[in-house]
Design a protein around this motif. Structure first.
Motif, PDB file in Angstrom:
ATOM      1  N   ARG A  46       0.828  -1.087   0.097  1.00 38.22           N
ATOM      2  CA  ARG A  46       0.086   0.065  -0.069  1.00 38.22           C
ATOM      3  C   ARG A  46       0.811   1.038   0.164  1.00 38.22           C
ATOM      4  N   ASP A  49       2.565   1.588  -3.510  1.00 38.18           N
ATOM      5  CA  ASP A  49       1.703   2.176  -4.403  1.00 38.18           C
ATOM      6  C   ASP A  49       1.384   3.721  -4.101  1.00 38.18           C
ATOM      7  N   ALA A  50       1.336   4.140  -2.996  1.00 38.33           N
ATOM      8  CA  ALA A  50       1.195   5.452  -2.836  1.00 38.33           C
ATOM      9  C   ALA A  50       2.323   6.307  -3.136  1.00 38.33           C
ATOM     10  N   ASN A  52       4.379   5.374  -5.771  1.00 40.57           N
ATOM     11  CA  ASN A  52       4.511   5.188  -7.099  1.00 40.57           C
ATOM     12  C   ASN A  52       3.281   6.207  -7.746  1.00 40.57           C
ATOM     13  N   ALA A  53       2.281   6.487  -6.832  1.00 38.93           N
ATOM     14  CA  ALA A  53       1.227   7.341  -7.704  1.00 38.93           C
ATOM     15  C   ALA A  53       1.623   8.762  -7.362  1.00 38.93           C
ATOM     16  N   GLU A  55       3.612  12.324  -8.125  1.00 33.52           N
ATOM     17  CA  GLU A  55       4.447  12.910  -9.084  1.00 33.52           C
ATOM     18  C   GLU A  55       5.791  13.386  -8.476  1.00 33.52           C
ATOM     19  N   THR A 216      -0.479   9.695   4.741  1.00 36.10           N
ATOM     20  CA  THR A 216       0.034  10.455   3.867  1.00 36.10           C
ATOM     21  C   THR A 216       0.087  12.013   4.367  1.00 36.10           C
TER      22      THR A 216
END
Length: 219
Positions: A46, A49-50, A52-53, A55, A216
């Motif tokens: 998780r 993925d956060a 990698n998402a 910018e 986050t």
């Protein structure tokens, strides 16, 4: 948004000495992947993925450990990993070589609370399962805010203690074994984040059984 903010900010835990952390992870270095690595796999993915998402091109991974996350970052991410344990870093370097990972820029033995990086060195930072290990969690957040550029993102994945229920009782029972475990079972959100942090943060539960939470935090 923060859950249980009022209760999360209450409670104290005894700081863990850095030497205790080194000793615990030297002892666990060869078994970490097959035990905690397995339990934490879903939560780790998780967090990856956060990242990698985002910018973000340059990423600092704090507490890189044996490098379990390294093969799963997008190739476009330039990763610098730091850890207190030279034994775990040795395994991380072996993993980089085994997978031929070209986007891993450095793996360094370094204190996450006082790094040698220049201010604004990274677009993002991720701290996996390290928040409840460092002696001064608030210093960790401050340092990550320093080394991540304004407008960047800081991602945490960690176990944070519950306020009630069966897991709360288990966390309290395990708390005296913190030095042996190498982490604080009774660690709470308020032990690392201020009220202002929690008001801005996105917080999500992660398995198994909601044992971990993904935080986050915009910088």
């Amino acid at each position: 948004m923060a859950d249980g903010l009022g209760t999360a900010l209450r409670g104290r835990h005894s700081p863990m000495d850095a030497d205790d952390v080194r000793t615990a992870y030297r002892r666990q270095a060869r078994t970490y992947d097959s035990f905690f690595g397995l339990v934490s796999r879903g939560a780790r993915y998780r967090a990856i993925d956060a990242v990698n998402a985002l910018e973000a091109s340059s990423v600092l991974e704090v507490g890189v450990g044996t490098g379990l996350a390294l093969p799963h970052y997008a190739p476009s991410k330039r990763i610098t990993g730091i850890d207190l344990s030279r034994h775990m870093l040795a395994q991380a370097r072996e993993r980089v070589a085994e997978f031929g990972l070209r986007n891993i820029e450095a793996l360094l033995e370094m204190d996450a609370q006082a790094t040698s990086f220049a201010t604004g060195s990274f677009d993002a930072a991720v701290a996996m399962f390290v928040a409840s290990v460092v002696p001064d969690p608030h210093a960790l957040v401050a340092e990550l805010r320093r080394v991540v550029k304004p407008g960047g993102t800081i991602v945490f994945i960690n176990h944070f203690a519950r306020d009630s229920g069966p897991l709360w009782w288990l966390e309290r029972a395990l708390a005296p074994a913190s030095s042996l475990l190498g982490w604080h079972p009774d660690f709470r959100l308020g032990h690392i984040f201020t009220s202002a942090d929690l008001e801005r943060a996105a917080i999500a539960s992660c398995g198994p059984l909601g044992l971990f939470r993904l935080v986050t935090l915009p910088n």
